[in-house]
Enzyme design. Sequence first.
Site, mmCIF file in Angstrom:
data_model
loop_
_atom_site.group_PDB
_atom_site.id
_atom_site.type_symbol
_atom_site.label_atom_id
_atom_site.label_comp_id
_atom_site.label_asym_id
_atom_site.label_seq_id
_atom_site.Cartn_x
_atom_site.Cartn_y
_atom_site.Cartn_z
ATOM 1 N N LYS A 82 33.307 -1.318 16.005
ATOM 2 C CA LYS A 82 31.929 -0.813 16.109
ATOM 3 C C LYS A 82 30.988 -1.879 16.632
ATOM 4 O O LYS A 82 31.007 -3.023 16.192
ATOM 5 C CB LYS A 82 31.461 -0.338 14.736
ATOM 6 C CG LYS A 82 30.156 0.408 14.761
ATOM 7 C CD LYS A 82 30.049 1.343 13.576
ATOM 8 C CE LYS A 82 28.762 2.118 13.556
ATOM 9 N NZ LYS A 82 28.455 2.845 14.770
ATOM 10 N N GLY A 141 32.010 -8.597 12.280
ATOM 11 C CA GLY A 141 33.266 -9.025 12.885
ATOM 12 C C GLY A 141 33.334 -8.732 14.371
ATOM 13 O O GLY A 141 33.809 -9.549 15.165
ATOM 14 N N CYS A 142 32.844 -7.576 14.758
ATOM 15 C CA CYS A 142 32.886 -7.179 16.169
ATOM 16 C C CYS A 142 31.933 -8.034 17.001
ATOM 17 O O CYS A 142 32.248 -8.400 18.138
ATOM 18 C CB CYS A 142 32.561 -5.698 16.310
ATOM 19 S SG CYS A 142 33.780 -4.657 15.464
ATOM 20 N N THR A 143 30.787 -8.369 16.435
ATOM 21 C CA THR A 143 29.846 -9.242 17.130
ATOM 22 C C THR A 143 30.434 -10.641 17.269
ATOM 23 O O THR A 143 30.355 -11.257 18.345
ATOM 24 C CB THR A 143 28.495 -9.276 16.392
ATOM 25 O OG1 THR A 143 27.962 -7.934 16.372
ATOM 26 C CG2 THR A 143 27.511 -10.203 17.072
ATOM 27 N N ALA A 189 33.092 -10.511 20.054
ATOM 28 C CA ALA A 189 32.472 -10.393 21.380
ATOM 29 C C ALA A 189 31.806 -11.707 21.794
ATOM 30 O O ALA A 189 31.919 -12.143 22.947
ATOM 31 C CB ALA A 189 31.455 -9.254 21.386
#
Length: 152
Positions: free
Chosen positions: A39, A44-46, A49
């Site tokens: 998401k 974690g995704c940030t 990325a």
Amino acid sequence: MRMNIGDKAPEILGKDEQGRDIRLSDYRGRKLVLYFYPKDNTSGCTAEACSLRDHYNELQGAGYEVVGVSKDSAASHVKFKEKHELPFPLIADVDKELLQAMGAWGEKVMYGKKTEGTIRTTFIINEEGVIEQIFAGKQVKTKEHAEQILSR
């Protein structure tokens, strides 16, 4: 279905945040980091990325291109890219076609509860479109993911 090392990745990957078709053949002659994340704008995704962003020049220097994929909408991806200055495309796989084809969608346990969702997975695809390496689940170190790829 789950893609494995040695499998040829699918030709049609999807549409990016601008509505452009992204195809495997767009990257022929380069290695591709195709990473699936749950998401936009979550911690974690940030982190993942931003690791790829911060080492993007090194990755490109080593012959890699980067493409991110989640089930978020194109509008969500536009905001995520702008907020974090991401230099690579993000595929909006809202129908989960690529997620399912690659085996990055399935049952997972979150906070002790079984759910269905995106399994954080990165596929390293070689210059001929063949999967060379897979990082899945807890193997992906979100804060150091670019370094993981560069040191493989």
